[in-house]
Design a protein around this motif. Structure first.
Motif, PDB file in Angstrom:
ATOM      1  N   ALA A 246      29.140   8.407 -13.186  1.00 55.81           N
ATOM      2  CA  ALA A 246      30.036   7.589 -14.200  1.00 55.81           C
ATOM      3  C   ALA A 246      31.283   7.508 -13.756  1.00 55.81           C
ATOM      4  CB  ALA A 246      29.894   7.792 -15.699  1.00 55.81           C
ATOM      5  N   LEU A 247      31.934   8.876 -13.617  1.00 58.88           N
ATOM      6  CA  LEU A 247      33.334   9.142 -12.896  1.00 58.88           C
ATOM      7  C   LEU A 247      33.819   8.290 -11.605  1.00 58.88           C
ATOM      8  CD1 LEU A 247      33.900  12.561 -14.162  1.00 58.88           C
ATOM      9  CD2 LEU A 247      34.897  10.471 -15.311  1.00 58.88           C
ATOM     10  N   ALA A 248      32.450   8.348 -10.879  1.00 56.99           N
ATOM     11  CA  ALA A 248      32.791   7.640  -9.379  1.00 56.99           C
ATOM     12  C   ALA A 248      32.424   6.053  -9.762  1.00 56.99           C
ATOM     13  CB  ALA A 248      31.909   8.370  -8.580  1.00 56.99           C
ATOM     14  N   GLY A 249      32.031   5.540 -10.702  1.00 55.52           N
ATOM     15  CA  GLY A 249      31.835   4.140 -10.965  1.00 55.52           C
ATOM     16  C   GLY A 249      30.616   3.802 -10.530  1.00 55.52           C
ATOM     17  N   LEU A 250      29.698   4.365 -10.476  1.00 51.70           N
ATOM     18  CA  LEU A 250      28.037   4.376  -9.946  1.00 51.70           C
ATOM     19  C   LEU A 250      27.191   3.664 -10.801  1.00 51.70           C
ATOM     20  CD1 LEU A 250      27.748   7.328  -7.294  1.00 51.70           C
ATOM     21  CD2 LEU A 250      28.533   5.073  -6.796  1.00 51.70           C
ATOM     22  N   GLY A 251      27.699   4.051 -12.063  1.00 52.16           N
ATOM     23  CA  GLY A 251      26.701   3.557 -13.229  1.00 52.16           C
ATOM     24  C   GLY A 251      25.378   4.665 -13.435  1.00 52.16           C
ATOM     25  N   LYS A 252      24.414   3.968 -13.830  1.00 50.47           N
ATOM     26  CA  LYS A 252      23.222   4.713 -14.039  1.00 50.47           C
ATOM     27  C   LYS A 252      22.207   4.757 -12.960  1.00 50.47           C
ATOM     28  CE  LYS A 252      23.336   4.503 -18.887  1.00 50.47           C
ATOM     29  NZ  LYS A 252      22.369   4.005 -20.347  1.00 50.47           N
ATOM     30  N   ASP A 253      22.408   3.864 -12.043  1.00 48.48           N
ATOM     31  CA  ASP A 253      21.571   3.637 -11.017  1.00 48.48           C
ATOM     32  C   ASP A 253      22.036   4.076  -9.539  1.00 48.48           C
ATOM     33  OD1 ASP A 253      19.425   2.497  -9.533  1.00 48.48           O
ATOM     34  OD2 ASP A 253      20.115   0.727  -8.951  1.00 48.48           O
ATOM     35  N   TYR A 254      21.514   5.543  -9.283  1.00 49.04           N
ATOM     36  CA  TYR A 254      22.443   6.176  -8.218  1.00 49.04           C
ATOM     37  C   TYR A 254      21.300   6.991  -7.567  1.00 49.04           C
ATOM     38  CZ  TYR A 254      22.882   9.989 -11.605  1.00 49.04           C
ATOM     39  OH  TYR A 254      22.513  10.997 -12.435  1.00 49.04           O
ATOM     40  N   GLU A 255      21.743   7.371  -6.291  1.00 45.44           N
ATOM     41  CA  GLU A 255      20.798   8.312  -5.527  1.00 45.44           C
ATOM     42  C   GLU A 255      21.375   9.737  -5.691  1.00 45.44           C
ATOM     43  OE1 GLU A 255      19.765   9.426  -1.103  1.00 45.44           O
ATOM     44  OE2 GLU A 255      20.742   7.554  -1.713  1.00 45.44           O
ATOM     45  N   VAL A 256      20.591  10.677  -5.956  1.00 47.72           N
ATOM     46  CA  VAL A 256      21.148  12.115  -5.768  1.00 47.72           C
ATOM     47  C   VAL A 256      20.620  12.698  -4.170  1.00 47.72           C
ATOM     48  CG1 VAL A 256      20.669  14.428  -6.402  1.00 47.72           C
ATOM     49  CG2 VAL A 256      20.663  12.620  -8.375  1.00 47.72           C
TER      50      VAL A 256
END
Length: 306
Positions: A246-256
């Motif tokens: 969230a802080l990086a502006g990626l929202g909820k759809d992100y890869e780990v």
């Protein structure tokens, strides 16, 4: 027996790592994940039956890989460490600064323990998240020496030293520490302690005097650390991943994207080491029988829950 062993090996090779999140989505919207597990040492990370360690060389390579990965927008440092070598923690902290200067957001996620050298590393991140019961803080430096002179006398053991200077055998186990040597050792501890204070003050945006007031080696729970300004938020591992995204502006759809993945055997050894560490004491900076200086450590030895 061979069939059972083969099944075990296959199972270890194919089973997902316990406690490690599965990758979400794909592409260039990734949160990097780096683990700092066990005592912090110089060199390469190691796993064994009696304890796991995080080597600074291994973590530096992982941080560099994350820094150079254009798809990684933020990095979560999962810290579960009582601390360890002062120079090793410092090396890792310096590389985290480089990662941040490259535009990557860094979030420290504290596990059971993130104390002393583990806190040094956390303090260099953009944000620190801990559980309310996490053990953290322990801001300070320790050195311990062993004097075995009386023991050697009882068993008829003698030691003869030839040295180029009066302080070449500082910390020897075969004689007491002289007042002059005591002052030298204390000056070393005070110097590294001052460096530790400055890292915390800068990382937490706190006055040096305020940091010194709580940097007496005491240990905090995560909730106490938040009140003291050493922790930003309370939350678990998954919350830290989501917060970093969230802080990086990626929202909820992100890869780990995990760096430094362990082999199945390493995972097994780490699990065994984690269980053993609750039962075995750790002597910080103890000196072997042979003469020579001890190390300077940023270390907290947590009590085992019975």
């Amino acid at each position: 027996m061979l069939g059972v062993l083969a099944s075990l090996v296959v199972g270890l090779a194919t089973a997902p790592r316990a406690g490690r999140p599965a990758a979400r989505a794909v592409g260039s919207r990734a949160v990097g994940l780096i683990y700092v597990d066990g005592v912090i040492t110089g060199g390469e990370s190691a796993a064994g039956f009696f304890g796991a360690s995080t080597g600074s060389d291994s973590v530096l390579a992982q941080l560099k890989e994350a820094r150079e990965d254009p798809g990684v927008k933020a990095v979560v440092l999962r810290i579960n460490s009582p601390g360890g070598s002062a120079p090793a923690a410092q090396e890792i902290g310096d590389e985290i600064e480089r990662l941040r200067k490259a535009g990557k957001l860094v979030v420290a996620s504290m596990g059971d323990v993130a104390a002393s050298g583990g806190y040094w590393i956390a303090a260099t991140s953009d944000r620190i998240i801990a559980e309310p019961a996490t053990l953290t803080g322990s801001i300070g430096v320790i050195m311990q020496l062993t004097n075995m002179q009386n023991f050697y006398g009882k068993i008829g053991f003698s030691y003869e030293t030839f040295k180029s200077g009066p302080h070449k055998d500082m910390g020897s186990s075969v004689r007491p520490v002289s007042p002059e040597e005591r002052a030298i050792f204390q000056s070393m501890i005070d110097d590294i302690y001052g460096q530790f204070i400055n890292v915390v003050a800068q990382g937490r945006n706190m006055p040096v005097e305020r940091v010194r007031a709580i940097a007496d080696g005491r240990v905090f729970t995560g909730r106490q650390a938040k009140t003291a300004g050493l922790v930003d938020e309370l939350g678990n591992f998954n919350y830290a991943l989501d917060r970093a995204a969230a802080l990086a502006g990626l929202g909820k759809d992100y890869e780990v994207r995990e760096f430094g993945k362990l082999t199945p055997i390493e995972r097994l050894l780490n699990q065994l080491a984690g269980a053993a560490s609750l039962r075995l004491p750790f002597a910080a900076g103890s000196v072997p029988a042979a003469p020579g200086p001890a190390g300077l450590y940023l270390l907290f030895v947590p009590p085992a829950m019975q």
